[in-house]
Structure formats: C-alpha cells, structure tokens
Motif scaffolding. Structure first.
Motif, PDB file in Angstrom:
ATOM      1  N   THR A 122       0.818  -1.216   0.000  1.00 17.18           N
ATOM      2  CA  THR A 122       0.000   0.000   0.000  1.00 17.18           C
ATOM      3  C   THR A 122       0.850   1.264   0.000  1.00 17.18           C
ATOM      4  O   THR A 122       0.308   2.364  -0.093  1.00 17.18           O
ATOM      5  N   PHE A 123       2.160   1.106   0.114  1.00 25.30           N
ATOM      6  CA  PHE A 123       3.097   2.226   0.076  1.00 25.30           C
ATOM      7  C   PHE A 123       2.901   3.220   1.220  1.00 25.30           C
ATOM      8  O   PHE A 123       3.282   4.378   1.106  1.00 25.30           O
ATOM      9  N   VAL A 124       2.315   2.775   2.312  1.00 24.27           N
ATOM     10  CA  VAL A 124       2.275   3.600   3.512  1.00 24.27           C
ATOM     11  C   VAL A 124       3.707   3.791   4.006  1.00 24.27           C
ATOM     12  O   VAL A 124       4.507   2.852   4.019  1.00 24.27           O
ATOM     13  N   ASN A 125       4.049   5.014   4.402  1.00 22.59           N
ATOM     14  CA  ASN A 125       5.371   5.351   4.945  1.00 22.59           C
ATOM     15  C   ASN A 125       6.520   4.983   4.001  1.00 22.59           C
ATOM     16  O   ASN A 125       7.592   4.549   4.424  1.00 22.59           O
ATOM     17  N   GLY A 205      -0.637   9.932   4.690  1.00 24.25           N
ATOM     18  CA  GLY A 205       0.551  10.493   4.072  1.00 24.25           C
ATOM     19  C   GLY A 205       0.723  10.234   2.596  1.00 24.25           C
ATOM     20  O   GLY A 205       1.854  10.168   2.110  1.00 24.25           O
ATOM     21  N   ARG A 206      -0.379  10.110   1.835  1.00 25.27           N
ATOM     22  CA  ARG A 206      -0.288   9.918   0.397  1.00 25.27           C
ATOM     23  C   ARG A 206      -1.299  10.822  -0.297  1.00 25.27           C
ATOM     24  O   ARG A 206      -2.381  11.068   0.217  1.00 25.27           O
ATOM     25  N   THR A 242       7.435  11.155  -5.475  1.00 25.70           N
ATOM     26  CA  THR A 242       6.717  10.187  -6.296  1.00 25.70           C
ATOM     27  C   THR A 242       6.909   8.782  -5.745  1.00 25.70           C
ATOM     28  O   THR A 242       8.028   8.344  -5.508  1.00 25.70           O
ATOM     29  N   SER A 243       5.796   8.069  -5.558  1.00 31.07           N
ATOM     30  CA  SER A 243       5.844   6.783  -4.870  1.00 31.07           C
ATOM     31  C   SER A 243       5.293   5.635  -5.712  1.00 31.07           C
ATOM     32  O   SER A 243       5.906   4.580  -5.790  1.00 31.07           O
ATOM     33  N   PHE A 244       4.136   5.816  -6.345  1.00 28.86           N
ATOM     34  CA  PHE A 244       3.550   4.719  -7.132  1.00 28.86           C
ATOM     35  C   PHE A 244       2.592   5.278  -8.170  1.00 28.86           C
ATOM     36  O   PHE A 244       2.192   6.436  -8.111  1.00 28.86           O
TER      37      PHE A 244
END
Length: 275
Positions: A122-125, A205-206, A242-244
């Motif tokens: 989920t790309f949290v943190n 945070g996203r 940029t994360s996902f």
C-alpha cells in the motif's frame, strides 16, 4: 556550458534565451527520449538528487530524491531497501556521469533510515532519509536544499506544482532521458486520488497529482520531488515524493501518487536531529 554561464543562471541573473542551454549529457542509449517533459536548465532544480543504488554485484537501479540539508537526501523507501550501496549525485542535470561533467558532486552514502511501518503493497510510509556524509559539506551555488513543509501547511490542492526527473520506469535507464526533465502538475482532491487508488485513505501520508490536461506524465521517477516555487531565485518547498502509479501516469495520463511531506516532515526532522 561554460562555468561562468552556469553560475549566472544559478545566481538568478537574466540571460538572453540563446544563453540558456542545457549541459551536453552523455547518451544513455535511448533515442529521441524526452520523458514527455521540458528539459531543465542548469541550476533550475538545485535540490534534485540522482541516486545510483546497487544490490549486490549484479543489479544497479536509478531513482531520484531531494536534498534537504548539507548531509541528507530524502527519497522513497522502495528506492533503497535491500541495497548494498547508495551513491548520491548532486549538481548535475545529466543521468550518466562522464569526465566532462564538472558540476557533479558524488557521495557514497553512509547510511539510510526507513520510516517504521513502510508497506510494500500500500506504500504507507514509503519514505527514507539517506545520509551521504558524516560532516556537513560546503555546497556550490548551484546545489541548494529544498525547504521541508510544516505539518499544518497548505497542501496546495488545485494549484500548479512541478515535478522533475529522468523518466525512469522500473528504476532502469531503458527509455530514460539523458538530461533532467520537468513537468507542471496539479494537486488533486483526496476523492479523485481515491478513485484511482482505493487504498489511499485520509491521514496516511499519500496524495495524487496529475497533468492539468491529462497529458502523459513520464517525467517522474521513483522518489522524484514534487515542489512549489516560493520566494526568489530557485527556492522551493517540498510537497511530495513520487511513490507509485508512474506507469499509469506515463501510459494513459492517469494521476500519479506521492508521499505527502506534510505528514512525514516531522519524522524527517527527527532523523536529522538525531544525527
């Protein structure tokens, strides 16, 4: 580019259009690739960091980050987790280094710190701080940290912001631009982000950003800084990393998702202060 021209650009002097030219970059092997953005001129994004990350002897990845002080770069956790070494490249707009690039500063990172609770699904943190030197270094005029936002600072929903990168998909150099690119995006409301990624919940945070006309955003790398101009000269505040979602943003113009630095800035400052 001559060093005198570069310094004039960085220090904010106005030059004729003919003088504003990009550094000649070593070819990456890709043909006619611009990452669908505009070429950045020398010193335009003095905070942008290129990370060359190695995993054992076989694998090398490239990603981006943001310089936050004279010792540290912030990037996303997925860029560095499991790595055997991390190189931090500052000051150059070129993806690949060569002997003629006199403006590049290269450091081998001392260590990196990943935020607790980082989730690969989920790309949290999805945030990490990379310390590239034990002692603060004296940086040249064309390398400058970005400002971290305050926790209660406006997220700039609906406003125009800027992302910079090389168009790195899957960390690789295939299809990447030779030189740094940039693109203007718009920060989206949470509801629009959730329509694209249903696991993006409030307070985690996203957030999302998208090109205003839904053009393809192939500029953003993993870890690319999303910034908003403030003050004079090349002064920016860091809104996100940029994360996902880059593939969807690049292939179809969909929103891309970022780590929201308002939510992570306190943790980043804590890491910096502990060192």
């Amino acid at each position: 580019m001559k060093s005198s021209t570069l310094l004039l650009l960085v220090l904010g002097c106005v030059l004729p259009a003919a003088e504003i030219v990009a550094l000649h970059c070593n070819p990456s092997g890709s043909e006619n690739v611009t990452a669908n953005g505009r070429p950045a001129y020398a010193g335009q994004f003095p905070h942008h960091a290129l990370l060359v990350v190695r995993f054992g002897e076989e694998e090398t990845r490239h990603c981006s980050g943001a310089l936050v002080d004279e010792k540290h770069v912030v990037t996303v956790a997925q860029c560095v987790v499991g790595s055997s070494s991390v190189e931090v490249h500052l000051g150059s707009n070129c993806l690949l280094a060569d002997e003629s690039d006199k403006f590049r500063y290269v450091f081998t990172a001392v260590e990196f710190t990943v935020r607790d609770g980082y989730d690969t699904e989920t790309f949290v943190n999805d945030v990490a701080v990379v310390r590239f030197t034990d002692e603060a270094v004296r940086l040249p005029p064309w390398v400058k940290p970005v400002r971290l936002p305050e926790a209660d600072e406006d997220q700039y929903v609906g406003q125009e912001v800027v992302t910079s990168g090389y168009g790195l998909m899957d960390y690789g150099t295939d299809g990447a631009a030779d030189g740094l690119q940039y693109m203007r995006l718009v920060v989206l409301e949470l509801e629009a982000c959730q329509a694209e990624f249903d696991f993006v919940m409030p307070g985690t945070g996203r957030f999302c950003a998208q090109e205003a006309d839904h053009e393809r955003n192939c500029v953003s790398d993993v870890g690319s800084p999303l910034v908003r101009k403030e003050g004079r000269l090349q002064e920016y505040v860091l809104l996100g990393l940029t994360s996902f979602g880059q593939k969807f943003a690049c292939s179809q113009g969909n929103p891309g998702a970022l780590q929201e630095m308002r939510e992570h800035a306190t943790w980043v400052r804590d890491v910096l202060s502990m060192e």
